[in-house]
Scaffold this motif. Structure first.
Motif: not given
Ligand SMILES: NC(=O)c1ccc[n+]([C@@H]2O[C@H](COP(=O)([O-])OP(=O)(O)OC[C@H]3O[C@@H](n4cnc5c(N)ncnc54)[C@H](OP(=O)(O)O)[C@@H]3O)[C@@H](O)[C@H]2O)c1
Length: 209
Positions: A9-14, A32-34, A49-51, A70-72
């Protein structure tokens, strides 16, 4: 109204997936990790958390109707294992929780080649630089394919970080002809709509501008 878990969710597409889900009237649970660098907003529950941590994946999926991913991350030439192991953790946890619907983001290399046997990434002309990230996308696809989930795997070419235009093309299992780059806003809109429409259940989807 649905509750969708958004991975990446924190990424560009997420981020655009979160927007699209809210715009469709859904609520979101975001792993979200951060969290400090993630914008808090109404309708979004942030789960730190971390996937790669199965307990975190359980926490964020509990109470949801299903998931979009949208993991990357990593470099194209050195993508790590988040795409494959992340999807493996999501699929296993969804099955355990009785959740069925997952719409995930991959890449164009895992689509079938047009008018030739094999995948696009198995063709001799496939760019070497994409081989490792495509191998990751392929492992994620195989995990979904070998599961009992109702999955859809959106497979685009380049996805610049742009607002949705409403102009995009989709085809099951292959890339539409003469693909152009796809605004990731359009991709997010497709993925959220497809979660409900189920037009491409248990299928890869070529999607492009
Ligand atoms: N960019 C393109 O042109 C393009 C084209 C075709 C396909 N794709 C594919 O599309 C996908 C998404 O691309 P993107 O550009 O939107 O990616 P991105 O901006 O790099 O975002 C990746 C997301 O995954 C999260 N993530 C990474 N490792 C994680 C972990 N261990 N646990 C939890 N979350 C983790 C990141 O979180 P953090 O913020 O914590 O790092 C971030 O939210 C990728 O699989 C990519 O290969 C991209």
């Amino acid at each position: 109204m649905l509750t969708l878990t958004v991975f990446g969710a924190s990424g560009k597409t997420g981020r655009r997936l979160v927007h699209a889900a809210l715009a469709h009237g859904h609520t979101v649970r975001a792993l979200v990790r951060t969290p400090a660098s993630f914008e808090a907003r109404p309708g979004v529950t942030v789960v730190p958390g971390d996937v790669l941590d199965l307990d975190a994946v359980s926490r964020v999926l509990e109470g949801a109707d299903g998931a979009v991913s949208a993991l990357g991350g990593g470099a194209t030439s050195d993508p790590g294992n988040v795409r494959s192991q992340g999807i493996a953790n999501i699929v296993a946890t969804m099955a355990r929780l009785g959740l069925t619907r997952l719409v995930a983001l991959g890449g164009g290399g895992v689509l079938n080649a047009t008018n030739r046997p094999g995948l696009r990434s198995e063709q001799p002309t496939y760019p070497e630089v994409f081989r490792r990230v495509t191998a990751e996308h392929r492992r994620a696809w195989e995990t979904m394919r070998d599961s009992t989930l109702d999955w859809t795997y959106a497979c685009p070419p380049d996805i610049p970080d742009r607002e949705a235009t409403g102009a995009y093309r989709v085809l099951a299992n292959v890339m539409p002809d003469a693909p152009k780059a796809l605004a990731n806003g359009d991709l997010a809109e497709f993925m959220v709509r497809e979660w409900t429409l189920r037009e491409y259940s248990r299928s890869r989807v070529g999607i492009c501008g």
